[in-house]
Design a protein around this motif. Structure first.
Motif, short mmCIF file in Angstrom:
data_model
loop_
_atom_site.label_atom_id
_atom_site.label_comp_id
_atom_site.label_asym_id
_atom_site.label_seq_id
_atom_site.Cartn_x
_atom_site.Cartn_y
_atom_site.Cartn_z
N ARG A 76 0.81 -1.22 0.00
CA ARG A 76 0.00 0.00 0.00
C ARG A 76 0.84 1.26 0.00
O ARG A 76 0.34 2.34 -0.34
CB ARG A 76 -0.92 0.00 1.23
CG ARG A 76 -1.95 -1.13 1.23
CD ARG A 76 -2.83 -1.05 2.46
NE ARG A 76 -3.82 -2.11 2.48
CZ ARG A 76 -4.70 -2.29 3.45
NH1 ARG A 76 -4.72 -1.46 4.49
NH2 ARG A 76 -5.56 -3.30 3.39
N LEU A 77 2.12 1.16 0.39
CA LEU A 77 2.98 2.33 0.39
C LEU A 77 3.54 2.66 -0.99
O LEU A 77 4.19 3.70 -1.15
CB LEU A 77 4.16 2.11 1.35
CG LEU A 77 3.89 2.29 2.84
CD1 LEU A 77 5.15 1.99 3.64
CD2 LEU A 77 3.39 3.69 3.15
N LEU A 78 3.32 1.80 -1.97
CA LEU A 78 3.87 2.03 -3.30
C LEU A 78 3.34 3.34 -3.86
O LEU A 78 2.13 3.52 -4.01
CB LEU A 78 3.50 0.88 -4.22
CG LEU A 78 4.12 0.91 -5.63
CD1 LEU A 78 5.63 0.78 -5.54
CD2 LEU A 78 3.54 -0.19 -6.49
N PRO A 79 4.21 4.31 -4.18
CA PRO A 79 3.73 5.60 -4.68
C PRO A 79 3.21 5.49 -6.10
O PRO A 79 3.67 4.66 -6.89
CB PRO A 79 4.98 6.49 -4.61
CG PRO A 79 6.13 5.54 -4.71
CD PRO A 79 5.68 4.26 -4.05
N GLU A 80 2.24 6.34 -6.41
CA GLU A 80 1.65 6.41 -7.74
C GLU A 80 1.93 7.78 -8.35
O GLU A 80 1.94 8.79 -7.65
CB GLU A 80 0.13 6.17 -7.67
CG GLU A 80 -0.24 4.81 -7.09
CD GLU A 80 -1.73 4.63 -6.95
OE1 GLU A 80 -2.45 5.57 -7.37
OE2 GLU A 80 -2.16 3.59 -6.45
N ARG A 81 2.15 7.79 -9.63
CA ARG A 81 2.52 9.03 -10.32
C ARG A 81 1.39 10.05 -10.25
O ARG A 81 0.25 9.76 -10.61
CB ARG A 81 2.86 8.71 -11.78
CG ARG A 81 3.30 9.92 -12.59
CD ARG A 81 3.67 9.52 -14.00
NE ARG A 81 4.05 10.67 -14.80
CZ ARG A 81 3.20 11.41 -15.50
NH1 ARG A 81 1.90 11.10 -15.50
NH2 ARG A 81 3.63 12.45 -16.19
N GLN A 82 1.72 11.23 -9.72
CA GLN A 82 0.80 12.36 -9.59
C GLN A 82 -0.45 12.05 -8.76
O GLN A 82 -1.44 12.76 -8.85
CB GLN A 82 0.35 12.85 -10.99
CG GLN A 82 1.48 13.20 -11.94
CD GLN A 82 2.30 14.39 -11.46
OE1 GLN A 82 1.79 15.26 -10.77
NE2 GLN A 82 3.56 14.43 -11.83
N ASP A 83 -0.40 11.00 -7.94
CA ASP A 83 -1.58 10.63 -7.16
C ASP A 83 -1.18 10.06 -5.80
O ASP A 83 -1.84 9.17 -5.28
CB ASP A 83 -2.42 9.62 -7.94
CG ASP A 83 -3.83 9.46 -7.36
OD1 ASP A 83 -4.32 10.43 -6.76
OD2 ASP A 83 -4.41 8.36 -7.48
N THR A 84 -0.12 10.55 -5.20
CA THR A 84 0.34 10.06 -3.90
C THR A 84 0.07 11.13 -2.85
O THR A 84 0.60 12.24 -2.93
CB THR A 84 1.84 9.75 -3.93
OG1 THR A 84 2.11 8.85 -5.00
CG2 THR A 84 2.27 9.10 -2.63
#
Length: 488
Positions: free
Chosen positions: A381-389
């Motif tokens: 769940r900690l995995l960052p998402e591009r432009q949506d973290t």
């Protein structure tokens, strides 16, 4: 002026110029890391969290928290580069001992970088990151005037209470572990004992996390490499497969169109749509492999897999050899030194080639640990998402990466990946002198890595042979079910 006074003045001037030069170099290095980390965080952050059009106060709070996260991530990246930079500096000084232009690369600079990374790591873990989290969640005390200072007051009070709680827990833990009666009665040695003891526990947690994530990440990297690169197939006809897939896609598309145009056909349109999307995805993968050149298809993937196998195998061999050293020689234990004796002797028996291999292995193990960390079910769940973290997830990522990276020098030295001794306060951890912890840690890493490697490679080879021979299309045997109540 007497000659002795002139010599003393010249010495003071030289020491002052060296100190200024080291400060400038450290500031430039950290500024470069800070700028790079700022671009990385802005690439992943959520824009709605930092929009200043509606609420200037929230925007200012978020900008402050963003700056603290950038600082922490820069410290984490500096901790990753710390040991490779020291090894490369030593080899450069060995190769060019009398070169005037590299005299700035000395032991004092390297030792200062180790101390700064240790200090900033403690500062970020103990103060900056908790402050950033509580600061974004705070609203000010009830009845107080709204504003940034009200949030600062509330965050400071909460952080003070948390500090007292953590120090109390550390005091109780040290009193239980230690048999010294003075450690149970006083907290006067806060800076000399309790804070290093707290960071020693954090470092031990980071090293254990690296032990669990690195073998899992090594096996995951084989799977990721297979997805990113075009794999060669045995006994495969791409033209025939691509033609059949296109015909199947066209047939399903016509069935969906006829189901929409006529009400007499009883078709499950949703099921056909899922089948159509699956076939289209398969067709695109086949087209990608068909467009790939023979060199990319038959050489890129094997070379990448051989490189991963070689690096993993070398890491396991080095750890096994280090286990034998631990059994035979007490000097193989990880220890810390106060003076960095750079440019005197190589830290690898293979010279510059061995030092370069050590640097490659350190980066490889760090990359595999990060991959394993984000691939594990606990931290997915900690995995960052591009432009949506969101900002809270960015804070969690910065803390996790800092814990992993600050434990990397201790991790590499404990496993024997490098013989470069730990500088500064990194070698003050009590558990580094425990033979049983170090020995079991090396055995656990070698065992887990070998198990994951054999399991991943054997399964991949088995699946490829079954696919090449067409055995994967055979129906699985279905066990017979007996009626209830009848014995076997």
């Amino acid at each position: 002026m007497a000659p002795a006074e002139q010599d003393a003045l010249a010495l003071r001037e030289r020491l002052f110029h060296e100190w200024v030069r080291e400060c400038i170099i450290c500031a430039l290095l950290f500024a470069s890391l800070y700028i790079l980390c700022h671009f990385v965080i802005t690439h992943f952050k959520k824009h709605t969290d930092f929009a200043a059009e509606h609420d200037d106060e929230d925007a200012a709070v978020n900008r402050i928290a963003l700056g603290l996260c950038t600082f922490t991530l820069a410290v984490a990246l500096g901790a990753v580069l710390l040991l490779p930079f020291s090894i490369i500096s030593n080899e450069v000084l060995l190769s060019f001992p009398h070169n005037y232009y590299i005299q700035w690369l000395n032991g004092s600079l390297v030792h200062g970088l180790w101390n700064l990374i240790f200090l900033f790591s403690n500062l970020s873990l103990v103060f900056l990151m908790p402050f950033a989290y509580f600061f974004t969640e705070s609203e000010g005390f009830a009845g107080s005037k709204k504003g940034i200072m009200a949030r600062v007051y509330e965050t400071s009070v909460v952080l003070l209470l948390l500090t007292l709680l953590v120090l109390g827990m550390v005091w109780v833990a040290s009193a239980i572990v230690s048999n010294d009666a003075a450690s149970r009665q006083s907290l006067y040695d806060l800076w000399e004992f309790y804070l290093p003891y707290l960071y020693s526990c954090i470092s031990l947690f980071g090293v254990l996390l690296l032990l669990l994530c690195t073998p899992f990440g090594l096996s995951t990297m084989f799977t990721v490499t297979g997805k990113l690169l075009v794999k060669p197939r045995l006994l495969e006809d791409l033209d025939e497969q691509l033609s059949c897939t296109r015909l199947e896609e066209a047939a399903v598309s016509r069935r969906i169109s006829s189901g929409k145009a006529s009400c007499w056909l009883n078709l499950n349109v949703e099921l056909l749509r899922e089948q159509f999307f699956a076939i289209r995805s398969k067709r695109r993968k086949l087209e990608l492999r068909y467009r790939a050149s023979p060199w990319q298809r038959n050489l890129g993937y094997p070379l990448a897999m051989l490189g991963l196998l070689a690096l993993t195998g070398i890491s396991v061999l080095i750890v096994c050899f280090h286990v034998l050293e631990l059994l035979l020689d007490d000097a193989a234990m990880p220890r810390g030194i106060q003076d960095a004796s750079l440019g005197q002797v190589s830290f690898s028996i293979f010279g510059s080639f061995g030092a370069a291999l050590q640097v490659v292995l350190i980066f490889y193990l760090m990359l595999s640990s990060v991959v394993g960390f984000y691939s594990s079910p606990l931290f997915t769940r900690l995995l960052p998402e591009r432009q949506d973290t969101p900002l809270t997830k960015i804070i969690g990522n910065c803390v996790s990466l800092l814990v992993l990276s600050s434990a990397l020098p201790v991790f590499s030295r404990t496993l024997g990946i490098t013989r470069f001794d730990l500088l500064g306060d990194f070698g003050r951890f009590d558990w580094l002198g425990n033979f049983y912890i170090v020995f079991l840690y090396n055995m656990g890493f070698a065992g887990l890595t070998t198990l994951c490697l054999v399991k991943r490679v054997s399964w991949a080879v088995q699946a490829e042979l079954l696919r090449a021979l067409g055995l994967h299309k055979l129906p699985l045997p279905v066990p017979r079910s007996r009626p209830p109540g009848k014995p076997c």
